[in-house]
Every structure is written in C-alpha cells, then in structure tokens.
Design a protein around this motif. Sequence first.
Motif, PDB file in Angstrom:
ATOM      1  N   LYS A   9       0.766  -1.099  -0.164  1.00  0.00           N
ATOM      2  CA  LYS A   9      -0.050  -0.062   0.144  1.00  0.00           C
ATOM      3  C   LYS A   9       0.808   1.179  -0.094  1.00  0.00           C
ATOM      4  O   LYS A   9       1.954   1.310   0.462  1.00  0.00           O
ATOM      5  N   ILE A  10       0.287   2.313  -0.511  1.00  0.00           N
ATOM      6  CA  ILE A  10       0.931   3.470  -0.610  1.00  0.00           C
ATOM      7  C   ILE A  10       0.174   4.659   0.102  1.00  0.00           C
ATOM      8  O   ILE A  10      -1.104   4.812  -0.077  1.00  0.00           O
ATOM      9  N   LYS A  11       0.936   5.497   1.015  1.00  0.00           N
ATOM     10  CA  LYS A  11       0.286   6.436   1.552  1.00  0.00           C
ATOM     11  C   LYS A  11       0.603   7.627   0.659  1.00  0.00           C
ATOM     12  O   LYS A  11       1.835   8.334   0.496  1.00  0.00           O
ATOM     13  N   THR A  14       1.967  10.982   1.835  1.00  0.00           N
ATOM     14  CA  THR A  14       3.416  11.030   2.352  1.00  0.00           C
ATOM     15  C   THR A  14       4.194  11.089   1.301  1.00  0.00           C
ATOM     16  O   THR A  14       5.161  12.034   1.223  1.00  0.00           O
ATOM     17  N   VAL A  15       3.730  10.469   0.145  1.00  0.00           N
ATOM     18  CA  VAL A  15       4.907  10.294  -1.057  1.00  0.00           C
ATOM     19  C   VAL A  15       4.732  11.766  -1.734  1.00  0.00           C
ATOM     20  O   VAL A  15       5.857  12.239  -2.120  1.00  0.00           O
ATOM     21  N   ILE A  19       8.140  14.280  -2.275  1.00  0.00           N
ATOM     22  CA  ILE A  19       8.444  14.715  -3.487  1.00  0.00           C
ATOM     23  C   ILE A  19       8.577  16.420  -3.685  1.00  0.00           C
ATOM     24  O   ILE A  19       9.489  16.898  -3.962  1.00  0.00           O
ATOM     25  N   ALA A  20       7.666  16.922  -2.767  1.00  0.00           N
ATOM     26  CA  ALA A  20       7.446  18.358  -2.556  1.00  0.00           C
ATOM     27  C   ALA A  20       8.709  18.912  -1.993  1.00  0.00           C
ATOM     28  O   ALA A  20       9.323  20.197  -2.070  1.00  0.00           O
ATOM     29  N   MET A 129       0.508  18.446   4.933  1.00  0.00           N
ATOM     30  CA  MET A 129       1.211  18.631   6.274  1.00  0.00           C
ATOM     31  C   MET A 129       0.134  17.812   7.076  1.00  0.00           C
ATOM     32  O   MET A 129       0.368  17.538   8.347  1.00  0.00           O
ATOM     33  N   GLN A 130      -1.082  17.940   6.675  1.00  0.00           N
ATOM     34  CA  GLN A 130      -2.218  17.215   7.522  1.00  0.00           C
ATOM     35  C   GLN A 130      -2.602  15.784   7.114  1.00  0.00           C
ATOM     36  O   GLN A 130      -3.374  15.278   7.653  1.00  0.00           O
ATOM     37  N   SER A 131      -1.505  15.474   6.110  1.00  0.00           N
ATOM     38  CA  SER A 131      -1.486  14.030   5.832  1.00  0.00           C
ATOM     39  C   SER A 131      -2.849  13.915   4.710  1.00  0.00           C
ATOM     40  O   SER A 131      -3.215  12.823   4.694  1.00  0.00           O
TER      41      SER A 131
END
Length: 550
Positions: A9-11, A14-15, A19-20, A129-131
């Motif tokens: 799974k990918i969050k 977060t990714v 990158i940013a 920032m708030q995911s």
Amino acid sequence: MCEKIFIPKIKEATVFKEIAMNVINPLEIIREGLSNSYDADSKNISITVDRSELGEFTIGIKDDGKGMDINTIHKFFNLGDSNKEKLGIGEKGLGTKTYFKSNRIIVRTRMLDKEAFEVVMDTPWMKLMQSKVPEYTVNKLDDWGFRQGTEIVIVNYQIDIPERYFNYETLRDYILWFTAGGNFKNLFANNINLQKRIKNMFTSPSITIYDNVYETSGKIPGVHQFFPPQEMPELVDSEVKYKRSINYCRHFGPFHRETNINGKHVSVQLYGTVSGFNCRKSICKLRQGETHKSRFGLYLSKDFIPFIKKSELLGDEQYYHYHLLANSQNFELTADRNNLSNEEHMEIKWIYEQIKDIFNKYIKPLAEREYFTIRKKEEEEHEIRCKFESIRKNFANLERLDDLLIDSIPIQKRPRCEYEVALLFISLITNLDTRIFFDSITKVVSYSTKSSTDMICLDKNNGKVLVEVEYRLSKIFEHKHPIGTYDYVICWDIDIEENKMNELYGVKAVLVSRESKTVIVSEDNIEIEVIELKGIVNKIISCNLNRIAK
C-alpha cells in the motif's frame, strides 16, 4: 499450504509531501516549468514574479505551447503519470509535484482552438502537512484570450525571503546555466543522429523575465552562454598580476563520439572553453557563498542541459579555468534530475573515458601551451615586480629606523623582527667590546627557525643551553612554547608587566626581577632568564659615551 498474495500500500499524501520537499534549490520549480514548456513546443515563454496587494508572492510561467486537454491536466497533477514522451526532458512525472509546496496552484491552458480550462489547487502544502492529498477543481474558461498555451501560477511558494531566489538577475543566471532555457544543443544541431534522438535541435524559444517586485525585466537568449573567443586579448595595465590572460578565452569543440555497447547506441558530445577571470565573471552571477572555483569546471548534461558537476574526470587541479559541458542521452537521471542513476553501467564508463581522452588530447595541451603559458609568464613578471617593490619599501623603512650607534659591530639599524634579533645577538656576543655585557651565554652552537627551539648555545661553563628568540617578549606567551623546551629567552623588547600572571602553554607564569636579571617563573618554580637586547644596547651606548667624555 494456502499461499496469499499481497500488494504493498502507498500513503499517497506522504509520497506527495516527500517529493515536494525533495528540492535542493527552490529555483528547480523554474527548471521544471521551462522543461514542460519546451516539451510543449513553445516559441515564447515568460516568467513573472510579483507580489499581490495581499502580500502574496506569486511565480508565473506562461508559454504558447500546444496546451493541455482534460486528460493531460489530470496527468499534470497525478503522481507518476507523465505527459512527456520518451524524447522529452523528463519521463517520471514527478517534477510538477514540487509546486505542491505552496498555498495555491493555478493552471490555465488551452489546446489550439479547443476549450480553455482553469485549474485551481488550494492550500496543497497545508493539506499535505495534515497527511491529506490535496484536491483540485477544473472549470471551463469562456474566453481566455489565447488560441493555445499554458500558464502556471504558484502562490506563496514555501521558502523564506523568496525575492532572494526569484529576482531577475538570479533567475537569468539559473535559467542560462541549469535549465532547458540554457541548453547548448544549437552547437550540435547539424548532427543527423542527434536530430533523430532529441527534439527541436534547431529551435530555442524566446524567454522573457518580468520581475515586478524589483521592476526589472528583459529577454534572455535561450541558449547556454559561453564567452566569445578572445585568444589575443589586449594588455590591461590596471590589473595587478594577470594583465592579459584575465581576458583570454579559447573555445574547444564541438566534439562528438559514438559507438555501440551490448547492441545499444551510445554517444557523447563535448564543448567548452578555457578562459580568464573576467571572461568567466561576465557569464555568471554567483550565489551567496559561491565562488568561481565552485561554479566552473566540467558538467554532465542530458538533453544538453547541465545537471551535475563532475570536474574530477579532468584530473586537473586547475579545472575551474575550464567551462566544459559533456552531454549524453545515455545518462539516466534520478527523479529530481540532480544526479546520475546509472553511473556503474558500461556505457557510462565508456563515456567517461571519451571525456578524459578528448580533454587530454585536444583541450589540455592547447590550454597549457597558450592560456596557462601566458599566466605563468605573468606570474613570473609579477613576482619580479613584487621583489623590486619589496626592495624599495625595505629601503624606505630602513631610513625610518633608529641607528644602533654601536660602531664596533657590523649592524647599523635596530632590529625589526625575530630573525634580526638573532643576528644582533650573534654580533654582540662575538665582538670583543660588547661580549662583556653578556654573563650567561658565550657562544652560539646552532640557529634555525625550523627547529623546535631556535638556538643551541654555550653558557659560561661550556654547557649547552636552549634559547628561544622573539622580537617582543609577549610573543613567547602567544606562541605557546612549552616550558622545558628552552632555558633562555632573547628578545629585543620586554613588553609585558612584571608580577602579572600570564599563561605559558597551560602553565601559569610571572615575570620578575632578580638582582640584575629578569626571569620568568612558572607555578612549578621553573626559572627562565630573559635577555633584553634593547637594554643591553642602551648600556653599551652609555658606556661608550662616558668613555668619550673622559
């Protein structure tokens, strides 16, 4: 046994956030924007920095390229879903995600005579920032005013003092050095093999920068800047040392080599210059803390855009006099385009060997025969001028020095340094008329400023003693000579107070008078006699005057 298969799974938030954040230089967002505009076959590109009435700092990139339809817009914001074809500057679709580190992203775009769209992504950085994955809205524009093209506006990119990076001079330098707006493919445009592999070899869009914060604007060439050839520069008398080579510039190339490795076509292109300081200075604007040594040298490039400095390949300590760019489409870059990801591959090793071979056979010999020979001659001439100037100053300083007024020794002037103190001391103790004023030391065995102790002498009992020589006594404390490495200090002048505690190589010590002698006494009761030559010279002069008076 029942085997289960799982998919990782990918969050996503977060990714996107990583990158940013993965930006070495904030100006990389300009590099990404220009790359997109180039791949869209733009003929005109404008970059605008401004600050709104609300204080929002905005960065805008507008082009007249082919624009985007609704599917391409979604790819623009999606992760790992690139708009770019294989021949384009990047293929991973990650670059535009660096824009997410902002308060707002606005995209206006239109394909030729098709529908125009306005896309708005609000508070992307706050949501990351708030995911949370930031969302965007797409609206049709009734009349955008342009037949085709794309405009991207980034509002309040999250850096301190954005004007430090996003101003006309800094933008111009960065674009011409590290983006598609400063590529050097024009120098290889006639190569048929490269024309098949790289888009738009003959075209370079016009780029205009509008700095509305500092009210500055201007067009830039759109190709990498090399200083023009100047192999016979005029003499500049105002320069101190490099009067001719400072304006020298010689070009090398274009060099092109190609081969096949494991059935794969491999090629490398090299072009550049060797040049003097003024030439290099005129084609760059150094960032704060940056030097010419850190800016110039050899750069690796892909799509004829420099991405990393690799001067160590030259094997030359004077690499910073060179401005060399080596391009290969076989270079594979990391996602942020700041490094090489396939350096261990056989084709890259071959490319490196070709770069070294071209440099050592065709560039370095000519540079050494011409440019560096001129510099060496200038350095020799400068050294001669400095020696004559030093002699002149020395004579002028001697005229201002007091005479010693001791006719019996071959020294006329009072000493000015440690070496002259030693010379005066040797003259005094070897002269029959003046040696009587020294009752501790009678002869010098050896003297060297490179030894751990300056002198080895003999005392009145022919015993060997160690002697440190200083111009002023305070230097014995500043130089931190360890107690126990000398028995005497010879100086011209005692310039420290008596009975005042000092520190001598971590040991506390004090200067005191003992009968007719001056000594340094340590806290361990080690005593070191101090011989002040100025006082002895005054005694000699006084005795001579008394003798004359009688």
